[in-house]
Design an enzyme around this catalytic site. Sequence first.
Site, PDB file in Angstrom:
ATOM      1  N   GLY A   5      31.037  18.552  21.487  1.00 28.92           N
ATOM      2  CA  GLY A   5      31.619  17.661  20.500  1.00 28.92           C
ATOM      3  C   GLY A   5      32.329  18.365  19.366  1.00 28.92           C
ATOM      4  O   GLY A   5      32.635  19.549  19.450  1.00 28.92           O
ATOM      5  N   HIS A   7      39.362  21.195  23.445  1.00 30.26           N
ATOM      6  CA  HIS A   7      38.641  20.223  24.284  1.00 30.26           C
ATOM      7  C   HIS A   7      39.604  19.209  24.885  1.00 30.26           C
ATOM      8  O   HIS A   7      39.491  18.831  26.049  1.00 30.26           O
ATOM      9  CB  HIS A   7      37.624  19.428  23.444  1.00 30.26           C
ATOM     10  CG  HIS A   7      36.589  20.268  22.763  1.00 30.26           C
ATOM     11  ND1 HIS A   7      36.534  20.420  21.403  1.00 30.26           N
ATOM     12  CD2 HIS A   7      35.558  20.997  23.245  1.00 30.26           C
ATOM     13  CE1 HIS A   7      35.518  21.184  21.066  1.00 30.26           C
ATOM     14  NE2 HIS A   7      34.903  21.557  22.162  1.00 30.26           N
ATOM     15  N   GLN A  30      31.051  32.355  29.975  1.00 31.01           N
ATOM     16  CA  GLN A  30      30.442  31.094  30.433  1.00 31.01           C
ATOM     17  C   GLN A  30      31.044  30.697  31.790  1.00 31.01           C
ATOM     18  O   GLN A  30      30.321  30.313  32.714  1.00 31.01           O
ATOM     19  CB  GLN A  30      30.698  30.009  29.392  1.00 31.01           C
ATOM     20  CG  GLN A  30      30.291  28.627  29.828  1.00 31.01           C
ATOM     21  CD  GLN A  30      30.288  27.651  28.661  1.00 31.01           C
ATOM     22  OE1 GLN A  30      29.324  27.544  27.929  1.00 31.01           O
ATOM     23  NE2 GLN A  30      31.390  26.944  28.473  1.00 31.01           N
ATOM     24  N   LEU A  89      35.353  17.523  18.502  1.00 30.40           N
ATOM     25  CA  LEU A  89      36.475  17.822  19.398  1.00 30.40           C
ATOM     26  C   LEU A  89      37.707  18.339  18.656  1.00 30.40           C
ATOM     27  O   LEU A  89      38.005  17.912  17.542  1.00 30.40           O
ATOM     28  CB  LEU A  89      36.841  16.563  20.185  1.00 30.40           C
ATOM     29  CG  LEU A  89      35.713  15.961  21.026  1.00 30.40           C
ATOM     30  CD1 LEU A  89      36.215  14.695  21.739  1.00 30.40           C
ATOM     31  CD2 LEU A  89      35.184  16.965  22.055  1.00 30.40           C
ATOM     32  N   SER A 123      35.239  24.787  17.223  1.00 35.78           N
ATOM     33  CA  SER A 123      34.527  23.886  16.300  1.00 35.78           C
ATOM     34  C   SER A 123      33.960  24.688  15.134  1.00 35.78           C
ATOM     35  O   SER A 123      33.747  24.160  14.051  1.00 35.78           O
ATOM     36  CB  SER A 123      33.390  23.171  17.034  1.00 35.78           C
ATOM     37  OG  SER A 123      33.861  22.548  18.194  1.00 35.78           O
ATOM     38  N   GLN A 130      20.533  26.191  24.396  1.00 39.79           N
ATOM     39  CA  GLN A 130      21.445  27.339  24.405  1.00 39.79           C
ATOM     40  C   GLN A 130      21.642  27.962  23.026  1.00 39.79           C
ATOM     41  O   GLN A 130      22.476  28.835  22.851  1.00 39.79           O
ATOM     42  CB  GLN A 130      22.787  26.956  25.037  1.00 39.79           C
ATOM     43  CG  GLN A 130      23.641  26.000  24.232  1.00 39.79           C
ATOM     44  CD  GLN A 130      24.823  25.503  25.046  1.00 39.79           C
ATOM     45  OE1 GLN A 130      24.686  24.809  26.041  1.00 39.79           O
ATOM     46  NE2 GLN A 130      26.033  25.880  24.623  1.00 39.79           N
ATOM     47  N   ASP A 181      35.613  30.738  26.383  1.00 45.65           N
ATOM     48  CA  ASP A 181      34.242  31.145  26.696  1.00 45.65           C
ATOM     49  C   ASP A 181      34.230  31.719  28.114  1.00 45.65           C
ATOM     50  O   ASP A 181      33.612  31.154  29.025  1.00 45.65           O
ATOM     51  CB  ASP A 181      33.316  29.943  26.564  1.00 45.65           C
ATOM     52  CG  ASP A 181      33.360  29.373  25.158  1.00 45.65           C
ATOM     53  OD1 ASP A 181      32.801  29.991  24.252  1.00 45.65           O
ATOM     54  OD2 ASP A 181      34.002  28.320  24.952  1.00 45.65           O
ATOM     55  N   GLY A 231      36.928  26.147  29.271  1.00 45.73           N
ATOM     56  CA  GLY A 231      37.938  26.922  28.555  1.00 45.73           C
ATOM     57  C   GLY A 231      37.743  28.413  28.757  1.00 45.73           C
ATOM     58  O   GLY A 231      36.614  28.903  28.761  1.00 45.73           O
TER      59      GLY A 231
HETATM   60  P1  AMP Z   1      32.090  23.606  23.257  1.00 43.94           P
HETATM   61  O1  AMP Z   1      32.162  22.224  22.706  1.00 43.94           O
HETATM   62  O2  AMP Z   1      32.334  24.684  22.260  1.00 43.94           O
HETATM   63  O3  AMP Z   1      30.863  23.830  24.110  1.00 43.94           O
HETATM   64  O4  AMP Z   1      33.310  23.715  24.271  1.00 43.94           O
HETATM   65  C1  AMP Z   1      33.434  22.825  25.352  1.00 43.94           C
HETATM   66  C2  AMP Z   1      34.482  23.351  26.286  1.00 43.94           C
HETATM   67  O5  AMP Z   1      35.727  23.464  25.592  1.00 43.94           O
HETATM   68  C3  AMP Z   1      34.142  24.753  26.825  1.00 43.94           C
HETATM   69  O6  AMP Z   1      34.509  24.828  28.187  1.00 43.94           O
HETATM   70  C4  AMP Z   1      35.010  25.642  25.977  1.00 43.94           C
HETATM   71  O7  AMP Z   1      35.350  26.855  26.606  1.00 43.94           O
HETATM   72  C5  AMP Z   1      36.235  24.767  25.791  1.00 43.94           C
HETATM   73  N1  AMP Z   1      37.008  25.224  24.627  1.00 43.94           N
HETATM   74  C6  AMP Z   1      36.544  25.431  23.377  1.00 43.94           C
HETATM   75  N2  AMP Z   1      37.531  25.925  22.594  1.00 43.94           N
HETATM   76  C7  AMP Z   1      38.622  26.031  23.382  1.00 43.94           C
HETATM   77  C8  AMP Z   1      39.974  26.485  23.159  1.00 43.94           C
HETATM   78  N3  AMP Z   1      40.372  26.924  21.981  1.00 43.94           N
HETATM   79  N4  AMP Z   1      40.817  26.470  24.226  1.00 43.94           N
HETATM   80  C9  AMP Z   1      40.408  26.030  25.439  1.00 43.94           C
HETATM   81  N5  AMP Z   1      39.171  25.590  25.695  1.00 43.94           N
HETATM   82  C10 AMP Z   1      38.297  25.583  24.687  1.00 43.94           C
END
Ligand code: AMP
Length: 289
Positions: free
Chosen positions: A31, A37, A153, A33, A186, A61, A150, A147
């Site tokens: 979230g 995202h 991941q 967002l 975020s 995590q 990460d 993304g």
């Molecule tokens: P998170 O909410 O941080 O767990 O991210 C959720 C998904 O969004 C994960 O797969 C992240 O790698 C992806 N994500 C976060 N930031 C970015 C970004 N700047 N560009 C592309 N994907 C992202």
Amino acid sequence: MNVITKISDLRQSIGSLKKTGKTIGFVPTMGYLHEGHLTLAKEARNHNEVVVMSIFVNPLQFGPNEDFDRYPRDVERDTELATMSGVDILFIPEVADMYRGSQSVTMRVKERVDVLCGRKRVGHFDGVVTVLAKLFHLVQPTRAYFGQKDAQQVAVVEGMVSDYFFPVEIIRVPTVREEDGLAKSSRNVYLSQEERQVAPILYRSLKEAAKRVEDGERTPSVITGEMYRIIQENTSGTIDYVEVYSYPELEEMKRLEGDIIIAVAVQFQQARLIDNIIISVPPEEDYHV
Ligand code: AMP
């Protein structure tokens, strides 16, 4: 858009969808967002008949001294943004529903984990695969979108999916950046004004490293040494790591060749920022032809 908070309701919706044979694109998030995202959601929208996004700040995590309690949350705004991005089902479960009492079976990541973020964030990727195994079983996606920001991941999840025959295709989406190059995150809201100004140095150091490799440098320590210098000269942040590995195996290399990841993490006062690039390095003998 259908907002679902109960696992039983999600099961019902997915059950009906599965009967119609529709493809499901899944975007798991925590979230708060942003454009990163939403780009994953748009990719899912373009390649699947149904898009499911989850918002779940997964306690498993986060380490004991990490930011679980103060992780930024704004469900109302997220709901609006998800609707605008073409999400069909937004799943926002409760912690107590996802983790009912103690777990009788736990998951532990063994490979691709003792490097980069996994080295310091002990248990982090165990938490990531645990929640994703649950979510994959509930959502039953055709494709799941992650993304590259990460990248470790993605590598770990690809390992899990391959080892345990999850019938899902993992799609890696390029990192979405601010105009000055800072990877959207975020956690960027934690940066002070001054830190926000210097934060793009992470990406600049990565681009400089990529250029060195393009110019023929093949020794990892030369690349990382140069990045250390650039970052240290330009920020007050503390470098957590600057590392180079094969990708997605995340193994050390004496000479750079094939698909590699160059990755960096810097600790600022309230935020730890990460960034990386993945490039394909031609074999040395070909390079000079
Ligand atoms: P998170 O909410 O941080 O767990 O991210 C959720 C998904 O969004 C994960 O797969 C992240 O790698 C992806 N994500 C976060 N930031 C970015 C970004 N700047 N560009 C592309 N994907 C992202």
